[in-house]
Scaffold this motif. Structure first.
Motif, PDB file in Angstrom:
ATOM      1  N   LEU A  10     -15.434 -35.382 -29.632  1.00  0.00           N
ATOM      2  CA  LEU A  10     -14.499 -34.254 -29.586  1.00  0.00           C
ATOM      3  C   LEU A  10     -14.521 -33.717 -28.167  1.00  0.00           C
ATOM      4  O   LEU A  10     -15.568 -33.305 -27.668  1.00  0.00           O
ATOM      5  N   HIS A  11     -13.378 -33.771 -27.510  1.00  0.00           N
ATOM      6  CA  HIS A  11     -13.268 -33.216 -26.157  1.00  0.00           C
ATOM      7  C   HIS A  11     -12.489 -31.912 -26.247  1.00  0.00           C
ATOM      8  O   HIS A  11     -11.350 -31.911 -26.709  1.00  0.00           O
ATOM      9  N   LYS A  12     -13.097 -30.838 -25.812  1.00  0.00           N
ATOM     10  CA  LYS A  12     -12.392 -29.548 -25.788  1.00  0.00           C
ATOM     11  C   LYS A  12     -11.738 -29.386 -24.415  1.00  0.00           C
ATOM     12  O   LYS A  12     -12.410 -29.420 -23.391  1.00  0.00           O
ATOM     13  N   LEU A  13     -10.414 -29.225 -24.426  1.00  0.00           N
ATOM     14  CA  LEU A  13      -9.663 -29.112 -23.164  1.00  0.00           C
ATOM     15  C   LEU A  13      -9.019 -27.744 -23.029  1.00  0.00           C
ATOM     16  O   LEU A  13      -8.771 -27.058 -24.033  1.00  0.00           O
ATOM     17  N   ASN A  14      -8.739 -27.394 -21.804  1.00  0.00           N
ATOM     18  CA  ASN A  14      -7.972 -26.194 -21.513  1.00  0.00           C
ATOM     19  C   ASN A  14      -6.967 -26.537 -20.426  1.00  0.00           C
ATOM     20  O   ASN A  14      -7.341 -26.907 -19.319  1.00  0.00           O
ATOM     21  N   MET A  15      -5.700 -26.463 -20.766  1.00  0.00           N
ATOM     22  CA  MET A  15      -4.648 -26.799 -19.801  1.00  0.00           C
ATOM     23  C   MET A  15      -3.684 -25.626 -19.676  1.00  0.00           C
ATOM     24  O   MET A  15      -3.424 -24.937 -20.648  1.00  0.00           O
ATOM     25  N   LYS A  16      -3.174 -25.438 -18.465  1.00  0.00           N
ATOM     26  CA  LYS A  16      -2.268 -24.321 -18.235  1.00  0.00           C
ATOM     27  C   LYS A  16      -0.833 -24.828 -18.177  1.00  0.00           C
ATOM     28  O   LYS A  16      -0.524 -25.720 -17.369  1.00  0.00           O
ATOM     29  N   LEU A  17       0.016 -24.263 -19.030  1.00  0.00           N
ATOM     30  CA  LEU A  17       1.440 -24.623 -18.978  1.00  0.00           C
ATOM     31  C   LEU A  17       2.020 -24.181 -17.640  1.00  0.00           C
ATOM     32  O   LEU A  17       1.628 -23.142 -17.104  1.00  0.00           O
ATOM     33  N   LYS A  18       2.968 -24.963 -17.116  1.00  0.00           N
ATOM     34  CA  LYS A  18       3.617 -24.627 -15.849  1.00  0.00           C
ATOM     35  C   LYS A  18       4.213 -23.229 -15.899  1.00  0.00           C
ATOM     36  O   LYS A  18       4.162 -22.479 -14.938  1.00  0.00           O
ATOM     37  N   GLU A  19       4.815 -22.932 -17.047  1.00  0.00           N
ATOM     38  CA  GLU A  19       5.452 -21.614 -17.232  1.00  0.00           C
ATOM     39  C   GLU A  19       5.116 -21.101 -18.614  1.00  0.00           C
ATOM     40  O   GLU A  19       4.951 -21.894 -19.537  1.00  0.00           O
ATOM     41  N   PRO A  20       5.026 -19.771 -18.788  1.00  0.00           N
ATOM     42  CA  PRO A  20       4.784 -19.264 -20.142  1.00  0.00           C
ATOM     43  C   PRO A  20       5.918 -19.664 -21.080  1.00  0.00           C
ATOM     44  O   PRO A  20       7.070 -19.706 -20.665  1.00  0.00           O
ATOM     45  N   PHE A  21       5.568 -20.009 -22.331  1.00  0.00           N
ATOM     46  CA  PHE A  21       6.564 -20.375 -23.341  1.00  0.00           C
ATOM     47  C   PHE A  21       6.596 -19.277 -24.395  1.00  0.00           C
ATOM     48  O   PHE A  21       5.602 -19.013 -25.059  1.00  0.00           O
ATOM     49  N   ARG A  22       7.758 -18.597 -24.523  1.00  0.00           N
ATOM     50  CA  ARG A  22       7.845 -17.445 -25.425  1.00  0.00           C
ATOM     51  C   ARG A  22       8.606 -17.777 -26.696  1.00  0.00           C
ATOM     52  O   ARG A  22       9.679 -18.363 -26.657  1.00  0.00           O
ATOM     53  N   THR A  23       8.033 -17.392 -27.842  1.00  0.00           N
ATOM     54  CA  THR A  23       8.689 -17.558 -29.135  1.00  0.00           C
ATOM     55  C   THR A  23       8.806 -16.176 -29.780  1.00  0.00           C
ATOM     56  O   THR A  23       8.315 -15.194 -29.222  1.00  0.00           O
ATOM     57  N   SER A  24       9.428 -16.117 -30.976  1.00  0.00           N
ATOM     58  CA  SER A  24       9.586 -14.833 -31.654  1.00  0.00           C
ATOM     59  C   SER A  24       8.240 -14.220 -32.026  1.00  0.00           C
ATOM     60  O   SER A  24       8.127 -13.023 -32.230  1.00  0.00           O
ATOM     61  N   PHE A  25       7.191 -15.043 -32.094  1.00  0.00           N
ATOM     62  CA  PHE A  25       5.896 -14.517 -32.564  1.00  0.00           C
ATOM     63  C   PHE A  25       4.846 -14.384 -31.483  1.00  0.00           C
ATOM     64  O   PHE A  25       3.775 -13.849 -31.722  1.00  0.00           O
ATOM     65  N   GLY A  26       5.123 -14.852 -30.259  1.00  0.00           N
ATOM     66  CA  GLY A  26       4.117 -14.729 -29.206  1.00  0.00           C
ATOM     67  C   GLY A  26       4.389 -15.640 -28.029  1.00  0.00           C
ATOM     68  O   GLY A  26       5.303 -16.459 -28.065  1.00  0.00           O
ATOM     69  N   THR A  27       3.585 -15.473 -26.990  1.00  0.00           N
ATOM     70  CA  THR A  27       3.765 -16.228 -25.740  1.00  0.00           C
ATOM     71  C   THR A  27       2.577 -17.152 -25.507  1.00  0.00           C
ATOM     72  O   THR A  27       1.431 -16.763 -25.721  1.00  0.00           O
ATOM     73  N   PHE A  28       2.871 -18.371 -25.056  1.00  0.00           N
ATOM     74  CA  PHE A  28       1.831 -19.345 -24.740  1.00  0.00           C
ATOM     75  C   PHE A  28       1.784 -19.610 -23.250  1.00  0.00           C
ATOM     76  O   PHE A  28       2.827 -19.788 -22.627  1.00  0.00           O
ATOM     77  N   GLN A  29       0.578 -19.653 -22.678  1.00  0.00           N
ATOM     78  CA  GLN A  29       0.451 -20.075 -21.291  1.00  0.00           C
ATOM     79  C   GLN A  29      -0.764 -20.998 -21.154  1.00  0.00           C
ATOM     80  O   GLN A  29      -0.647 -22.126 -20.735  1.00  0.00           O
ATOM     81  N   ASP A  30      -1.935 -20.508 -21.573  1.00  0.00           N
ATOM     82  CA  ASP A  30      -3.114 -21.367 -21.549  1.00  0.00           C
ATOM     83  C   ASP A  30      -3.193 -22.080 -22.876  1.00  0.00           C
ATOM     84  O   ASP A  30      -3.110 -21.453 -23.922  1.00  0.00           O
ATOM     85  N   LYS A  31      -3.379 -23.396 -22.830  1.00  0.00           N
ATOM     86  CA  LYS A  31      -3.464 -24.120 -24.088  1.00  0.00           C
ATOM     87  C   LYS A  31      -4.846 -24.726 -24.234  1.00  0.00           C
ATOM     88  O   LYS A  31      -5.259 -25.559 -23.435  1.00  0.00           O
ATOM     89  N   GLU A  32      -5.584 -24.280 -25.236  1.00  0.00           N
ATOM     90  CA  GLU A  32      -6.861 -24.922 -25.532  1.00  0.00           C
ATOM     91  C   GLU A  32      -6.666 -25.784 -26.766  1.00  0.00           C
ATOM     92  O   GLU A  32      -5.977 -25.394 -27.705  1.00  0.00           O
TER      93      GLU A  32
END
Ligand code: OSB
Ligand code: MG
Length: 371
Positions: A10-32
């Motif tokens: 199991l490899h735990k990763l953390n990647m940063k999206l180029k730009e924040p991605f916004r949906t009706s329920f929240g915003t994503f930028q760092d993806k673990e």
């Protein structure tokens, strides 16, 4: 012949999206997330990706619940049982309720390993026939209408086959009208991520004049009853995303008339085997399907590409090119979209190599399980 797994990582990763991605329920930028890896006696490596987000906003799973369920329940099941075909993995996982994204992360790695051992592409191993697939792109909620229009223009210029626009109350009818005005012939759709209720029927009926390909998941994330009522009052086809988590729910939704189109996400339905079952059912019932996305890294993207080669994936999915999301992806080559088309790799398994340098950059920790 059994698939002799020697080791699971199991490899735990953390990647940063180029730009924040916004949906009706929240915003994503760092993806673990987790990359799962299974290794056999011959040194073949199979890879999967877990798609649960950090918070339970989309469905109930999170990165932490995935880890708990994989470590404490699913990996012990894999350890204790012999597997001769990846279809058996979902059967073995059956006693564990839901937690579909955790199940899928492990099942996906076994599918990749199986295909590599068979010296077949994952697409072929699944029964896919297409050599290339058409894709669209999903565009998040933007600070201004102008930014949305500019982003759409960029994707249109790149040749994406359809544009999906995230909506929520207050960012819906007017902005969709603005898009329609600027792009009269654009194949476009809207995704509400369950931001409305039946009280909004009158409002949602106004979307009918926009010539949308579909509206995705307008109502509750676990609802199929209200969606049936809404579909009976709308001309625009409803596509279900969140509400479909198994073949059983797909059957019930189709039976009730809750949707005319289904978005299949491998993680949401518990893996490739269940995704294929839903695909086969939809084919028999003439329900159009397409492959959704979870802002995946290249590994998840490769699985989506393989699944999309099945024939009933008749509508462009959300598997946009790596460069739309990441400065640097973890696979070689990256997923490239040309004129809205991805060439399906023919090499064994997922058909992409891991980029070890990129992996090293993003990995927080790795845990090894000996079988
Ligand atoms: O509903 O499909 C969704 C992103 C995050 C959470 C839910 C969804 C999405 C997307 C983007 O629409 C899909 C992608 O580009 O991978
Ligand atoms: Mg959706």
């Amino acid at each position: 012949m059994s698939i002799p797994i020697m080791q699971l990582k199991l490899h735990k990763l953390n990647m940063k999206l180029k730009e924040p991605f916004r949906t009706s329920f929240g915003t994503f930028q760092d993806k673990e997330f987790f990359i799962t890896e299974v290794i056999d006696v011959k040194g073949n490596h199979g890879y999967g990706e877990s798609v649960a987000f950090s918070s339970p906003w989309y469905t109930e799973e999170t990165v932490k619940t995935s880890l708990h369920v994989m470590e404490d329940f699913l990996i012990p099941i894999l350890k204790e049982n012999e597997i001769s075909h990846p279809d058996q993995v979902s059967e073995l996982f059956q006693p564990i309720k839901r937690n579909n994204m955790a199940k899928s992360a492990l099942e996906g790695a076994v599918w990749d390993l199986y295909a590599k051992r068979e010296n077949q592409s994952l697409a072929k191993a699944l029964g896919g026939e297409k050599n290339e697939i058409e894709v669209g792109v999903s565009i998040g909620i933007k600070p201004t209408v102008q930014e949305l229009l500019d982003t759409i223009q960029e994707s249109v210029d790149e040749g994406y086959k359809r544009i999906k626009i995230k909506i929520k109350p207050g960012w819906d009818l007017d902005i969709l009208k603005a898009v329609r005005n600027k792009f009269p012939d654009l194949p476009m759709m809207a995704d509400a991520n369950s931001a409305y209720s039946l009280k909004d029927i009158g409002h949602l009926q106004k979307f009918d004049e926009l010539d949308l390909m579909m509206i995705e998941q307008p109502l509750g994330s676990d609802d199929i009853v209200d969606h049936a009522k809404l579909q009976s009052e709308l001309k625009t086809p409803i596509c279900l995303d969140e509400s479909i988590h198994s073949l059983e729910t797909a059957k019930k939704a189709v039976e009730l008339g809750s949707c005319k189109i289904i978005n299949i996400k491998i993680g949401r339905v518990g893996g490739l085997t269940e995704a294929k079952k839903i695909h086969d059912f939809c084919m028999a019932r003439n329900i159009a399907v397409w492959c959704g996305g979870m802002l995946e890294s290249g590994v998840g993207r490769a699985h989506n590409i393989a699944l999309t080669t099945l024939n009933q994936f008749v509508l462009p999915g959300d598997t946009a090119g790596s460069s739309k999301y990441w400065e640097k992806d973890i696979i070689k080559p990256e997923v490239v979209v040309e004129n809205g088309i991805i060439q399906v790799p023919e090499q064994p398994g997922i058909g992409y190599e891991m980029d070890d340098t990129a992996m090293n950059e993003y990995v927080e920790w790795t845990k090894v399980f000996h079988f």
